[in-house]
Design a protein around this motif. Sequence first.
Motif, mmCIF file in Angstrom:
data_model
loop_
_atom_site.group_PDB
_atom_site.id
_atom_site.type_symbol
_atom_site.label_atom_id
_atom_site.label_comp_id
_atom_site.label_asym_id
_atom_site.label_seq_id
_atom_site.Cartn_x
_atom_site.Cartn_y
_atom_site.Cartn_z
ATOM 1 N N VAL A 1 0.880 -1.253 0.071
ATOM 2 C CA VAL A 1 0.276 0.025 -0.174
ATOM 3 C C VAL A 1 0.837 1.153 -0.170
ATOM 4 O O VAL A 1 1.691 1.373 0.939
ATOM 5 C CB VAL A 1 -0.911 0.085 1.323
ATOM 6 C CG1 VAL A 1 -1.902 1.367 1.250
ATOM 7 C CG2 VAL A 1 -1.918 -1.076 1.266
ATOM 8 N N THR A 2 0.822 2.146 -1.191
ATOM 9 C CA THR A 2 1.658 3.227 -1.258
ATOM 10 C C THR A 2 0.932 4.522 -0.560
ATOM 11 O O THR A 2 -0.527 4.533 -0.426
ATOM 12 C CB THR A 2 2.062 3.576 -2.436
ATOM 13 O OG1 THR A 2 0.972 3.934 -3.403
ATOM 14 C CG2 THR A 2 3.014 2.411 -3.062
ATOM 15 N N GLY A 3 1.516 5.494 -0.151
ATOM 16 C CA GLY A 3 0.782 6.508 0.726
ATOM 17 C C GLY A 3 0.264 5.953 1.650
ATOM 18 O O GLY A 3 -1.045 6.561 1.919
ATOM 19 N N SER B 1 2.752 7.914 -10.743
ATOM 20 C CA SER B 1 4.275 8.300 -11.430
ATOM 21 C C SER B 1 5.186 7.164 -11.166
ATOM 22 O O SER B 1 4.920 5.959 -11.507
ATOM 23 C CB SER B 1 4.489 9.657 -10.721
ATOM 24 O OG SER B 1 5.543 10.217 -11.626
ATOM 25 N N THR B 2 6.280 7.589 -10.623
ATOM 26 C CA THR B 2 7.523 6.679 -10.659
ATOM 27 C C THR B 2 7.162 5.847 -9.459
ATOM 28 O O THR B 2 7.656 4.426 -9.804
ATOM 29 C CB THR B 2 8.752 7.447 -10.144
ATOM 30 O OG1 THR B 2 9.015 8.518 -11.410
ATOM 31 C CG2 THR B 2 9.978 6.747 -10.099
ATOM 32 N N THR B 3 6.516 5.913 -8.374
ATOM 33 C CA THR B 3 6.092 5.090 -7.332
ATOM 34 C C THR B 3 5.428 4.001 -8.216
ATOM 35 O O THR B 3 5.715 2.912 -7.915
ATOM 36 C CB THR B 3 5.237 5.663 -6.527
ATOM 37 O OG1 THR B 3 6.289 6.700 -5.831
ATOM 38 C CG2 THR B 3 4.849 4.607 -5.330
ATOM 39 N N LEU B 4 4.338 4.142 -8.910
ATOM 40 C CA LEU B 4 3.473 2.959 -9.272
ATOM 41 C C LEU B 4 4.273 2.247 -10.319
ATOM 42 O O LEU B 4 4.373 1.059 -10.479
ATOM 43 C CB LEU B 4 2.259 3.693 -10.373
ATOM 44 C CG LEU B 4 1.387 2.674 -11.060
ATOM 45 C CD1 LEU B 4 1.146 1.685 -10.159
ATOM 46 C CD2 LEU B 4 0.131 3.377 -11.523
ATOM 47 N N LEU C 1 3.227 7.726 -16.066
ATOM 48 C CA LEU C 1 3.576 6.463 -15.620
ATOM 49 C C LEU C 1 4.975 5.934 -16.418
ATOM 50 O O LEU C 1 5.055 5.351 -17.648
ATOM 51 C CB LEU C 1 2.499 5.367 -15.797
ATOM 52 C CG LEU C 1 2.849 3.934 -15.389
ATOM 53 C CD1 LEU C 1 2.989 3.907 -14.061
ATOM 54 C CD2 LEU C 1 1.583 3.245 -15.949
ATOM 55 N N PRO C 2 5.929 6.566 -15.733
ATOM 56 C CA PRO C 2 7.290 6.242 -16.515
ATOM 57 C C PRO C 2 7.804 4.849 -16.226
ATOM 58 O O PRO C 2 9.001 4.726 -15.714
ATOM 59 C CB PRO C 2 8.140 7.397 -15.979
ATOM 60 C CG PRO C 2 7.792 7.454 -14.496
ATOM 61 C CD PRO C 2 6.306 7.315 -14.630
ATOM 62 N N GLY C 3 7.316 3.937 -16.685
ATOM 63 C CA GLY C 3 7.843 2.523 -16.511
ATOM 64 C C GLY C 3 7.788 2.013 -18.140
ATOM 65 O O GLY C 3 7.883 2.246 -18.855
ATOM 66 N N CYS D 1 -5.305 4.293 -7.948
ATOM 67 C CA CYS D 1 -6.348 4.842 -7.447
ATOM 68 C C CYS D 1 -6.101 6.395 -7.321
ATOM 69 O O CYS D 1 -6.978 7.188 -6.756
ATOM 70 C CB CYS D 1 -7.318 4.271 -6.486
ATOM 71 S SG CYS D 1 -6.197 4.301 -5.040
ATOM 72 N N GLY D 2 -4.958 6.694 -7.504
ATOM 73 C CA GLY D 2 -4.716 8.275 -7.190
ATOM 74 C C GLY D 2 -3.177 8.822 -7.990
ATOM 75 O O GLY D 2 -2.565 7.847 -8.909
ATOM 76 N N LEU D 3 -3.072 10.055 -7.797
ATOM 77 C CA LEU D 3 -2.129 10.524 -8.579
ATOM 78 C C LEU D 3 -1.415 11.817 -7.647
ATOM 79 O O LEU D 3 -1.028 12.592 -8.162
ATOM 80 C CB LEU D 3 -2.512 11.344 -9.932
ATOM 81 C CG LEU D 3 -4.009 11.933 -9.776
ATOM 82 C CD1 LEU D 3 -3.607 13.269 -8.889
ATOM 83 C CD2 LEU D 3 -4.321 12.359 -11.292
#
Length: 328
Positions: A155-157, A225-228, A252-254, A244-246
């Motif tokens: 879970v991020t953030g 972004s980079t986290t995703l 999306l630099p992947g 679900c968020g930004l």
Amino acid sequence: MATFKAIRIDKADKGTTAALTQFDEAELMDGDVTVRVAWSTLNYKDGLALTGKAPVVRRFPMIAGIDFAGTVEQSSHPAWKSGDQVICTGWGMGETHLGGYAEKARVKGDWLVGLPDGLSAREAMAIGTAGFTAMLSVLALEKQGVTPQSGPVVVTGAAGGVGSVATSVLAKLGYHVIASTGRAAEADYLRHLGAAEVIDRNELSGAAKPLAKERWAGGVDSVGSTTLANVLSMTKYGGAIAACGLAAGMDLPGSVAPFILRGVSLLGIDSVMCPLTARKAAWARLAQDLDRPKLSEITHEIGFEQVMEMAPQILAGRIRGRLVVKIS
């Protein structure tokens, strides 16, 4: 014609202005249900709208607030009658339709969900759009086949509104939750919510490799972004991530590598135009699966007059858990 208190956003020469003021009931938009609002919340999108940091508002004047809970005053909709307790989230409120930071709201009856049995209006807004979004993410992971037996979930953030609810719900359901946060001081808070591990967000902030070491079977990402991109690169074969968020950006630099070499799924979560059947299912599960004592612990109540001063704080990532706003 009667007036009521509301936080009104107006167009200015440079950007927008927002202020707590009196709003004329005659200016309410079309709708077949009028609600006396009791509670609302402060969400990330509300912070953007109130500060003008992003072009969230698309009509002026606008009443801010993307969700509310309250009591039906008048209704010509067959599903609702005076006295019914209801919840409204999304549907463009606070963006294209006058929102929930007001003592009164008029909306379409098809937008409303009845307050689940055993859940108070205050608790519903302690959950709010953020918690509703978190549950939609959990339901999407379940539908994709990600179970506690599949492996850890990230879970991020995690200390934010979406992250706090997602962490609590997933932990209660038996998942091994890895909580990512940029606030080291929140580690004990996240473990109390049920996180089995807490990692620094810096582990997910560098340039993403096409594929990295597999670390989790699924996850809920509210950062983007980079986290995703990093989260996806570290997802196990056949896993899934609900986006679900930004908070960190819309890019999306992947790489496509996680999708075509590991069969990873990216699940898009939209809480604004979500169909009514999915809304009812999510609220029913929240009433069932969310730990109420923990919900109370992560909730902070503020008055109507404090919303403006707290908006910059939520954008700066300084708010832990949920902020519930007492309207009337």
